[in-house]
Design an enzyme around this catalytic site. Sequence first.
Site, mmCIF file in Angstrom:
data_model
loop_
_atom_site.group_PDB
_atom_site.id
_atom_site.type_symbol
_atom_site.label_atom_id
_atom_site.label_comp_id
_atom_site.label_asym_id
_atom_site.label_seq_id
_atom_site.Cartn_x
_atom_site.Cartn_y
_atom_site.Cartn_z
ATOM 1 N N TYR A 161 22.793 -57.913 110.300
ATOM 2 C CA TYR A 161 24.194 -57.175 110.025
ATOM 3 C C TYR A 161 24.379 -56.831 107.902
ATOM 4 C CZ TYR A 161 28.935 -55.813 108.944
ATOM 5 O OH TYR A 161 30.116 -55.260 107.939
ATOM 6 N N LYS A 165 24.379 -54.168 105.042
ATOM 7 C CA LYS A 165 25.529 -54.326 104.118
ATOM 8 C C LYS A 165 24.900 -54.287 102.587
ATOM 9 C CE LYS A 165 29.293 -52.468 106.647
ATOM 10 N NZ LYS A 165 29.615 -51.039 106.540
#
Length: 256
Positions: A161, A165
């Site tokens: 994740y 990002k």
Amino acid sequence: MTIRHRFTGRTALVTGAGSGIGRAVALAFAAEGANVVVAGRRREPLDETVDLIERAGGKALAVTADVSAAADIQAAVDAAVEHFGSLDVAVNNAGVFRGGASLTDLPEEDWHTQLDINLTGAFLALRAQVRRMRTQPSGGAIVNIASNIGVHRRAPGIAAYAATKAAVSVLTRGAALDHIADGVRINAVSPGPVDTSMSLRPGETEAGRAERMRTDAPLGRVSTVEEVAAAVLYLASDDAASTVGTDLVVDGGATA
């Protein structure tokens, strides 16, 4: 209290607008006079967002779209133009989180899901949005939702994740430089933990999160979705006319 109407007559497209940050952003744009197109994979929560906007006197349109599908995001852009006449602002908020496992234990499917929606989805959305905005005399403004976890924060158990990002933040800077000459301003907002279910760690309660935030962030609490929305609207507005390629961190001082 001063009531602002920075977006009267403009059209804003918000992805992932069925809940959380996306819904708060959509409501904030509508409150400042924008026509709002809300996009997401599930129709029911989008309709709820539209209902909230319309009951407050605003104008909104729901479009079902998977941001990882180029045809879907193009359809959302086309719907905004066909229904309201232009696309002046876009907020690429749609994202998913698959955490709680080290990289060696992360299912390959979870890697691809996060990559497809968080990063490829941002690319596809940016491409479709810029192509439209650069044809307009007024250009446009785009805000991507990244995360402080992808740039400044330690990230045990959420490496995939965080990688997506961090990539969104870098993509924002590159795209901003590529397209400022087209009259399109591109920036990002990187929230820290926000008062949504997505900020809860696996097995964590809201009370546990509150206790964690008392030591993790100098502010001593999670941010509200309204605080993140305020940052988004600033970057999308003429108030930020000379702000290009920035990543505005909203995390209560956790990365200060």
